[in-house]
Design a protein around this motif. Sequence first.
Motif, PDB file in Angstrom:
ATOM      1  N   ALA A  67      -9.052  45.784   7.168  1.00 14.00           N
ATOM      2  CA  ALA A  67      -9.038  47.240   7.073  1.00 14.00           C
ATOM      3  C   ALA A  67     -10.077  47.756   8.065  1.00 14.00           C
ATOM      4  O   ALA A  67     -11.213  47.272   8.095  1.00 14.00           O
ATOM      5  CB  ALA A  67      -9.393  47.699   5.661  1.00 14.00           C
ATOM      6  N   THR A  68      -9.673  48.716   8.888  1.00 15.35           N
ATOM      7  CA  THR A  68     -10.578  49.213   9.917  1.00 15.35           C
ATOM      8  C   THR A  68     -10.208  50.641  10.303  1.00 15.35           C
ATOM      9  O   THR A  68      -9.196  51.179   9.852  1.00 15.35           O
ATOM     10  CB  THR A  68     -10.552  48.296  11.160  1.00 15.35           C
ATOM     11  OG1 THR A  68     -11.599  48.674  12.057  1.00 15.35           O
ATOM     12  CG2 THR A  68      -9.207  48.346  11.862  1.00 15.35           C
ATOM     13  N   CYS A 128      -7.257  57.754  11.202  1.00  7.96           N
ATOM     14  CA  CYS A 128      -6.492  57.033  10.188  1.00  7.96           C
ATOM     15  C   CYS A 128      -7.246  55.759   9.819  1.00  7.96           C
ATOM     16  O   CYS A 128      -8.162  55.339  10.529  1.00  7.96           O
ATOM     17  CB  CYS A 128      -5.086  56.689  10.685  1.00  7.96           C
ATOM     18  SG  CYS A 128      -5.070  55.486  12.032  1.00  7.96           S
ATOM     19  N   VAL A 129      -6.848  55.163   8.715  1.00  9.77           N
ATOM     20  CA  VAL A 129      -7.328  53.846   8.323  1.00  9.77           C
ATOM     21  C   VAL A 129      -6.232  52.862   8.713  1.00  9.77           C
ATOM     22  O   VAL A 129      -5.056  53.100   8.424  1.00  9.77           O
ATOM     23  CB  VAL A 129      -7.591  53.772   6.799  1.00  9.77           C
ATOM     24  CG1 VAL A 129      -7.976  52.363   6.390  1.00  9.77           C
ATOM     25  CG2 VAL A 129      -8.650  54.776   6.391  1.00  9.77           C
ATOM     26  N   LEU A 170      -2.824  54.464   7.714  1.00  8.89           N
ATOM     27  CA  LEU A 170      -2.890  55.180   6.449  1.00  8.89           C
ATOM     28  C   LEU A 170      -3.766  56.421   6.564  1.00  8.89           C
ATOM     29  O   LEU A 170      -4.805  56.397   7.227  1.00  8.89           O
ATOM     30  CB  LEU A 170      -3.487  54.269   5.368  1.00  8.89           C
ATOM     31  CG  LEU A 170      -2.810  52.908   5.181  1.00  8.89           C
ATOM     32  CD1 LEU A 170      -3.650  52.033   4.269  1.00  8.89           C
ATOM     33  CD2 LEU A 170      -1.410  53.096   4.633  1.00  8.89           C
ATOM     34  N   THR A 171      -3.350  57.482   5.894  1.00  5.49           N
ATOM     35  CA  THR A 171      -4.221  58.642   5.755  1.00  5.49           C
ATOM     36  C   THR A 171      -5.336  58.266   4.773  1.00  5.49           C
ATOM     37  O   THR A 171      -5.203  57.272   4.033  1.00  5.49           O
ATOM     38  CB  THR A 171      -3.452  59.854   5.201  1.00  5.49           C
ATOM     39  OG1 THR A 171      -3.041  59.549   3.854  1.00  5.49           O
ATOM     40  CG2 THR A 171      -2.250  60.206   6.059  1.00  5.49           C
ATOM     41  N   ALA A 209      -4.962  55.426   1.832  1.00  5.24           N
ATOM     42  CA  ALA A 209      -5.894  54.296   1.732  1.00  5.24           C
ATOM     43  C   ALA A 209      -6.531  54.247   0.346  1.00  5.24           C
ATOM     44  O   ALA A 209      -6.663  53.172  -0.251  1.00  5.24           O
ATOM     45  CB  ALA A 209      -6.970  54.398   2.812  1.00  5.24           C
ATOM     46  N   ARG A 210      -6.906  55.402  -0.181  1.00  2.00           N
ATOM     47  CA  ARG A 210      -7.486  55.442  -1.532  1.00  2.00           C
ATOM     48  C   ARG A 210      -6.461  55.042  -2.591  1.00  2.00           C
ATOM     49  O   ARG A 210      -6.780  54.359  -3.559  1.00  2.00           O
ATOM     50  CB  ARG A 210      -8.035  56.830  -1.820  1.00  2.00           C
ATOM     51  CG  ARG A 210      -9.300  57.129  -1.061  1.00  2.00           C
ATOM     52  CD  ARG A 210      -9.892  58.485  -1.460  1.00  2.00           C
ATOM     53  NE  ARG A 210     -11.025  58.772  -0.624  1.00  2.00           N
ATOM     54  CZ  ARG A 210     -10.987  59.543   0.472  1.00  2.00           C
ATOM     55  NH1 ARG A 210      -9.850  60.131   0.833  1.00  2.00           N
ATOM     56  NH2 ARG A 210     -12.066  59.749   1.188  1.00  2.00           N
TER      57      ARG A 210
END
Length: 93
Positions: free
Chosen positions: A36-37, A45-46, A69-70, A74-75
């Motif tokens: 994940a970065t 974005c993630v 991912l927004t 991501a959350r």
Amino acid sequence: MSDRLMRVNAYTTLDYVEATATGHEFEFDSVAVANATTDREEPDCVRFQVELDNATDQHFPKHMTELELTPDQARELASELEKYADRVEDAAE
């Protein structure tokens, strides 16, 4: 895992996970890297990246899968992972 498409270093989220690639006519078990970065400057974005090691299978092409991912997505993914991690831990007790 040699000749990776992803950069793997001390900051990589998970540098060794069990993985399976499944297609209509195949199933390939391997080890993988998951990360994940986000961009260091002005992230928009993630990125969640996964790359399987295909060194032992000549028919599985080298590739990396990347989800953009927004923050909300991501959350949500993190929340689902926590929920299922708790379920596995509870079953083990």
